[in-house]
Design a protein around this motif. Structure first.
Motif, mmCIF file in Angstrom:
data_model
loop_
_atom_site.group_PDB
_atom_site.id
_atom_site.type_symbol
_atom_site.label_atom_id
_atom_site.label_comp_id
_atom_site.label_asym_id
_atom_site.label_seq_id
_atom_site.Cartn_x
_atom_site.Cartn_y
_atom_site.Cartn_z
ATOM 1 N N HIS A 128 22.176 27.583 -3.872
ATOM 2 C CA HIS A 128 21.426 26.466 -4.445
ATOM 3 C C HIS A 128 21.921 26.239 -5.876
ATOM 4 O O HIS A 128 22.411 27.146 -6.548
ATOM 5 N N TRP A 129 21.750 24.986 -6.323
ATOM 6 C CA TRP A 129 22.248 24.565 -7.638
ATOM 7 C C TRP A 129 21.317 23.505 -8.194
ATOM 8 O O TRP A 129 20.684 22.750 -7.437
ATOM 9 N N LEU A 130 21.246 23.437 -9.522
ATOM 10 C CA LEU A 130 20.408 22.475 -10.238
ATOM 11 C C LEU A 130 18.945 22.602 -9.807
ATOM 12 O O LEU A 130 18.311 21.626 -9.380
ATOM 13 N N MET A 131 18.426 23.860 -9.895
ATOM 14 C CA MET A 131 17.016 24.143 -9.598
ATOM 15 C C MET A 131 16.643 23.662 -8.189
ATOM 16 O O MET A 131 15.690 22.911 -7.985
ATOM 17 N N HIS A 132 17.461 24.073 -7.223
ATOM 18 C CA HIS A 132 17.266 23.775 -5.790
ATOM 19 C C HIS A 132 17.381 22.280 -5.480
ATOM 20 O O HIS A 132 16.965 21.847 -4.397
ATOM 21 N N LEU A 133 17.946 21.496 -6.387
ATOM 22 C CA LEU A 133 18.187 20.092 -6.062
ATOM 23 C C LEU A 133 19.260 19.968 -4.984
ATOM 24 O O LEU A 133 19.210 19.076 -4.136
ATOM 25 N N ILE A 134 20.237 20.867 -5.045
ATOM 26 C CA ILE A 134 21.260 20.971 -3.994
ATOM 27 C C ILE A 134 21.195 22.391 -3.450
ATOM 28 O O ILE A 134 21.326 23.365 -4.204
ATOM 29 N N SER A 135 20.992 22.529 -2.159
ATOM 30 C CA SER A 135 20.876 23.843 -1.534
ATOM 31 C C SER A 135 21.470 23.779 -0.129
ATOM 32 O O SER A 135 21.653 22.693 0.436
ATOM 33 N N GLY A 136 21.767 24.952 0.404
ATOM 34 C CA GLY A 136 22.353 25.012 1.740
ATOM 35 C C GLY A 136 22.272 26.392 2.331
ATOM 36 O O GLY A 136 22.008 27.386 1.647
ATOM 37 N N HIS A 137 22.525 26.427 3.640
ATOM 38 C CA HIS A 137 22.473 27.676 4.392
ATOM 39 C C HIS A 137 23.487 27.583 5.525
ATOM 40 O O HIS A 137 23.491 26.608 6.289
ATOM 41 N N VAL A 138 24.358 28.583 5.607
ATOM 42 C CA VAL A 138 25.372 28.668 6.669
ATOM 43 C C VAL A 138 25.219 30.029 7.325
ATOM 44 O O VAL A 138 25.168 31.057 6.638
ATOM 45 N N SER A 139 25.178 30.042 8.666
ATOM 46 C CA SER A 139 24.973 31.308 9.381
ATOM 47 C C SER A 139 25.783 31.324 10.665
ATOM 48 O O SER A 139 26.080 30.275 11.251
ATOM 49 N N TYR A 140 26.122 32.548 11.076
ATOM 50 C CA TYR A 140 26.821 32.783 12.339
ATOM 51 C C TYR A 140 26.142 33.966 13.026
ATOM 52 O O TYR A 140 26.101 35.075 12.468
ATOM 53 N N GLU A 141 25.614 33.726 14.227
ATOM 54 C CA GLU A 141 24.887 34.773 14.950
ATOM 55 C C GLU A 141 24.946 34.471 16.441
ATOM 56 O O GLU A 141 24.754 33.308 16.860
ATOM 57 N N ASP A 142 25.225 35.520 17.239
ATOM 58 C CA ASP A 142 25.300 35.416 18.704
ATOM 59 C C ASP A 142 26.322 34.368 19.143
ATOM 60 O O ASP A 142 26.105 33.613 20.106
ATOM 61 N N GLY A 143 27.429 34.265 18.411
ATOM 62 C CA GLY A 143 28.495 33.340 18.784
ATOM 63 C C GLY A 143 28.226 31.889 18.464
ATOM 64 O O GLY A 143 28.996 31.018 18.880
ATOM 65 N N THR A 144 27.155 31.579 17.754
ATOM 66 C CA THR A 144 26.837 30.192 17.391
ATOM 67 C C THR A 144 26.899 30.033 15.875
ATOM 68 O O THR A 144 26.445 30.893 15.129
#
Length: 333
Positions: free
Chosen positions: A57-73
């Motif tokens: 996250h950046w600029l006090m959560h103004l821009i945020s994200g989440h990337v994940s890889y689990e069980d082949g997805t």
């Protein structure tokens, strides 16, 4: 009248000061606001057990994200102010046309199963050949058979023998010519071999001379005192930048190995290049006998744009760096 003009000028000055203060505040927020990241990775010696996630996250959560890889997805989600992007939105956007295709497929199959009503009543039969045509063909074939069955005349026999003798003489003469041509061509090739050897040797010598000249120019460029001081300043600033970019929390416990021990060695050599930066909180165990991938990685830290600005400022305000940059642009081997 004068008081009104002064009042308007004061208002304009306050507006300009307010705009400048707002711009300074925005630049300070942009430079000092940290880009916070958190990364996790784990594996237990099988592709199915590989799991990983990255949050930022950046600029006090103004821009945020989440990337994940689990069980082949693989899933991802990014939010910029009120806008949202991610794999879930892509699936939702793609679902309506897929449903339409599914709804249209059975209708198409029903229409395809029905036979067409408009079909030709009867196929047109080809016309049988006429009897006169058959008779003409028979007469032609009989004439051709008679012509082929006729014995050759006695007058033509001596002519064919003479033609055969002339042909054999011509062949012998042509064979002699081809042998002579081949011998002359081979002799000319042998004559050209020493010239080719001389040409290749001269070419190799010229290349060696040009390489020696390039080496001398490059060594003179690197041994210049101005360039040496610029390169040393660059190394110092890069070290300082990596010191700023070091994660605040990290733990690496990894055991790896490939079927080919050479690849394990190459990977270990690549890790050793960054080991001075991660050696405090890293435990890496290579296995040169088995194919293994076990362990966990956890990294957490902050990055500010101010670090890049400090690096650029220190490099640009160094006179030796500026002169070296100009010399690099003009430098030619």
């Amino acid at each position: 009248m004068l008081h009104i003009i002064l009042f308007i000028l004061k208002l304009i000055g306050f507006l300009i000061l307010g705009i400048l203060a707002l711009l300074l505040l925005l630049t300070a927020v942009f430079l000092l606001a940290p880009f916070v990241y958190r990364a996790e990775f784990s594996a237990d010696n099988s592709p199915e057990s590989i799991r990983g996630s990255i949050r930022f996250h950046w600029l006090m959560h103004l821009i945020s994200g989440h990337v994940s890889y689990e069980d082949g997805t693989f899933t991802w989600h990014i939010r910029a102010a009120w806008k949202k992007f991610g794999s879930e939105e892509d699936v939702r956007a793609e679902s309506p046309p897929e449903r339409r295709e599914k709804s249209e497929r059975p209708e198409h199959s029903e229409h395809s199963g029905q036979p067409t009503q408009e079909q030709p009543a009867a196929a047109v039969r080809p016309e049988a050949p006429s009897s006169t045509g058959r008779e003409i063909r028979k007469i032609k074939t009989d004439k051709e058979i008679n012509l082929t069955d006729e014995p050759p005349s006695h007058k033509e026999k001596p002519k064919s023998g003479q033609n055969q003798r002339k042909g054999s003489k011509k062949r012998r003469f042509s064979d002699r010519k081809t042998l002579k041509e081949k011998i002359t061509a081979f002799y000319e090739r042998l004559k050209k071999i020493p010239e080719k050897i001389k040409y290749t040797f001269r070419k190799i010598c010229d290349k060696i001379k040009s390489l020696v000249k390039k080496k001398e120019r490059l060594s003179a460029f690197l041994q210049n005192e101005v360039h040496k001081s610029a390169f040393s300043r660059l190394v110092r600033e890069i070290r300082r930048l990596f010191h700023f970019l070091r994660p605040s929390e990290a733990s690496v416990d990894l055991e790896f190995g490939f079927t080919d021990p050479a690849y394990t060695g190459y990977t270990l050599a690549g890790i050793s290049m960054i080991y001075p930066l991660i050696g405090e909180y890293a435990q890496i165990r290579p296995d040169f006998e088995h194919k293994v991938l076990k362990g966990s990685i956890f990294v957490k830290g902050k990055i500010r744009m101010l670090y890049a600005l400090i690096f650029a400022w220190n490099m640009l305000w160094d006179k030796n760096v500026r002169t070296t940059y100009r010399h690099i642009r003009r430098f030619k081997l």
